[in-house]
Design an enzyme around this catalytic site. Structure first.
Site, PDB file in Angstrom:
ATOM      1  CB  CYS A 168     -32.627 110.011 -67.646  1.00 60.66           C
ATOM      2  SG  CYS A 168     -33.903 111.028 -68.397  1.00 60.66           S
ATOM      3  CG  MET A 169     -29.381 104.808 -65.127  1.00 65.14           C
ATOM      4  SD  MET A 169     -29.631 103.067 -65.533  1.00 65.14           S
ATOM      5  CE  MET A 169     -31.051 102.680 -64.519  1.00 65.14           C
ATOM      6  CG  ASP A 170     -27.842 105.876 -68.685  1.00 63.70           C
ATOM      7  OD1 ASP A 170     -27.169 105.348 -67.784  1.00 63.70           O
ATOM      8  OD2 ASP A 170     -28.812 105.315 -69.236  1.00 63.70           O
TER       9      ASP A 170
ATOM     10  CE  LYS B 193     -13.554 107.849 -44.122  1.00 57.89           C
ATOM     11  NZ  LYS B 193     -14.241 107.660 -42.838  1.00 57.89           N
TER      12      LYS B 193
ATOM     13  CG  HIS C  80     -13.469 109.998 -35.215  1.00 60.12           C
ATOM     14  ND1 HIS C  80     -12.670 110.521 -36.197  1.00 60.12           N
ATOM     15  CD2 HIS C  80     -14.746 110.309 -35.568  1.00 60.12           C
ATOM     16  CE1 HIS C  80     -13.430 111.108 -37.116  1.00 60.12           C
ATOM     17  NE2 HIS C  80     -14.693 110.996 -36.754  1.00 60.12           N
TER      18      HIS C  80
ATOM     19  NE  ARG D 247     -17.202 105.500 -36.339  1.00 58.17           N
ATOM     20  CZ  ARG D 247     -16.825 106.450 -37.199  1.00 58.17           C
ATOM     21  NH1 ARG D 247     -17.651 106.852 -38.150  1.00 58.17           N
ATOM     22  NH2 ARG D 247     -15.636 107.007 -37.098  1.00 58.17           N
TER      23      ARG D 247
ATOM     24  NE  ARG E   2      -8.305 109.629 -37.494  1.00 56.27           N
ATOM     25  CZ  ARG E   2      -8.370 109.906 -36.194  1.00 56.27           C
ATOM     26  NH1 ARG E   2      -7.307 109.730 -35.417  1.00 56.27           N
ATOM     27  NH2 ARG E   2      -9.501 110.359 -35.681  1.00 56.27           N
TER      28      ARG E   2
END
Length: 373
Positions: free
Chosen positions: A314-316, A41, A169, A139, A222
């Protein structure tokens, strides 16, 4: 189809051999009758869902597990042929698609089956289900014997619903609370013993339980975070039965290098002022790639040495304080090894006060995954 050229040097190299070796190590550790369900997942915990699923099946896993119907369909669209389990609840509208694509769904209460039977969907193949039992997670899952019996009665009314498995689980298997886990395991088995016929797969253990309590392996375990070389917790890390191999290496390059005089400010807000003349390097990775702003001060590896990120991320891009002048194109490792040094995801997690799971799944999709087989 050939992969597009990646012009940006930031990338996540994934060693598929390490993933396979972790599966093999668990196979050797478990009882021979206990199979492995590989959890892929969240894009294989950030490592690539398709590639991990294929590696798992090639190494003997009997099934892969995902969290959403869309993740399961994406695997089918990309050619994954083996059994797939969707571990979370799905809408009734997905049932026909699941049956047609041989995707197993989770049933957590009798109402879902009632709603499905009212729709009177015609399946082209049997719909395989795994019943989820809640033994303490709180859950998803049924919690009483009456609901379980109602589910069994509804299955008996249908000619095209197959009870393929039952599972639970453990919420505390990664902690030093064996008594609680044992109580939940016993409760789960009490539910299983109510079934007139045992389904093909009875499974309870996640990575932590599989590593610490192999006697709870049942028909299958799992294998999620452990498959990616990361211990589920510090407690499990101290009690590992075998070494986990690390497949992920997050790397980039210096794209700009400059010498700044004492008193120069770096990045937004001028939160870092050079205390002396310093060489500053720029790396093309930022918070849009998963390098959170709170990682300011985190070290990266350049030329086998640890150097700190300075100024706000920063973003990038981000900037680092270099030990000396280094050339543009010098390799940078943010997670992984370089020379004798290593930076692990646990180090990021500790700085961010979170868990390693969150780190790896937060590496964004614009960082290409390069799978080395």
């Amino acid at each position: 189809m050939e992969r597009a050229v990646c012009y940006r040097p930031t990338k996540a190299n994934i060693n598929v051999k390490a993933i396979k070796e972790n599966i093999r190590s668990l196979q050797r550790y478990l009882k021979k009758e206990t199979a492995i369900i590989a959890v892929v997942k969240a894009n294989g915990y950030g490592h690539g869902d398709v590639e991990t699923a294929q590696a798992a099946f090639e190494t003997g896993a009997i099934m892969v597990a995902v969290a959403t119907p869309d993740e399961a369909i994406a695997l089918r669209d990309k050619g994954v042929k083996g059994d797939i389990l969707v571990m979370a609840p799905v809408p009734c509208s997905f049932a026909e698609v699941a049956a047609r694509l041989n995707i197993t769904v989770t049933v957590a209460d009798d109402q879902w089956l009632k709603d499905l039977l009212e729709i009177q969907t015609q399946f082209t193949a049997a719909l395989k289900i795994h019943v989820k039992i809640d033994c303490g997670m709180g859950r998803v899952g049924l919690r009483d014997k009456k609901t379980l019996q109602a589910i069994l009665d509804l299955i008996a009314q249908s000619n095209n619903i197959l009870l393929d498995g039952v599972f639970t689980h453990f919420p505390c298997a990664d902690l030093d609370c064996q008594k609680t886990t044992q109580e939940q395991y016993d409760l789960f088995n009490a539910f299983v013993n109510l079934l007139p016929t045992k389904p093909r797969l009875v499974h309870a253990a996640n990575s932590a339980a599989a590593l610490l309590y192999p006697e709870m392996g049942l028909d299958a375990v799992r294998f999620g975070i452990g498959m990616y070389g990361i211990a589920p917790s510090a407690y499990v890390a101290k009690n590992l039965p075998f070494k986990l191999m690390r497949p992920l290496r997050l790397e980039s390059e210096l794209t700009y290098v400059k010498k700044l005089p004492k008193g120069s400010s770096i990045s937004y807000g001028a939160t870092y002022i050079t205390p002396e003349d310093e060489w500053i390097g720029t790396i093309p990775i930022g918070y849009a790639d998963g390098l959170r702003r709170d990682l300011q001060g985190q070290e990266v590896l350049i030329a086998g040495e640890r150097v700190p990120i300075v100024g706000k991320i920063c973003m990038d891009q981000c900037m680092v304080k270099l030990p000396r002048q280094l050339p543009v194109g010098e390799k940078v490792v943010l997670i992984g090894t370089q020379g004798k040094a290593e930076i692990r995801v646990e180090e990021w997690a500790a700085r961010l006060e979170t868990i390693p799971y969150e780190i790896v799944v937060s590496i964004s999709n614009r960082v290409p995954r390069i799978h080395v087989k």
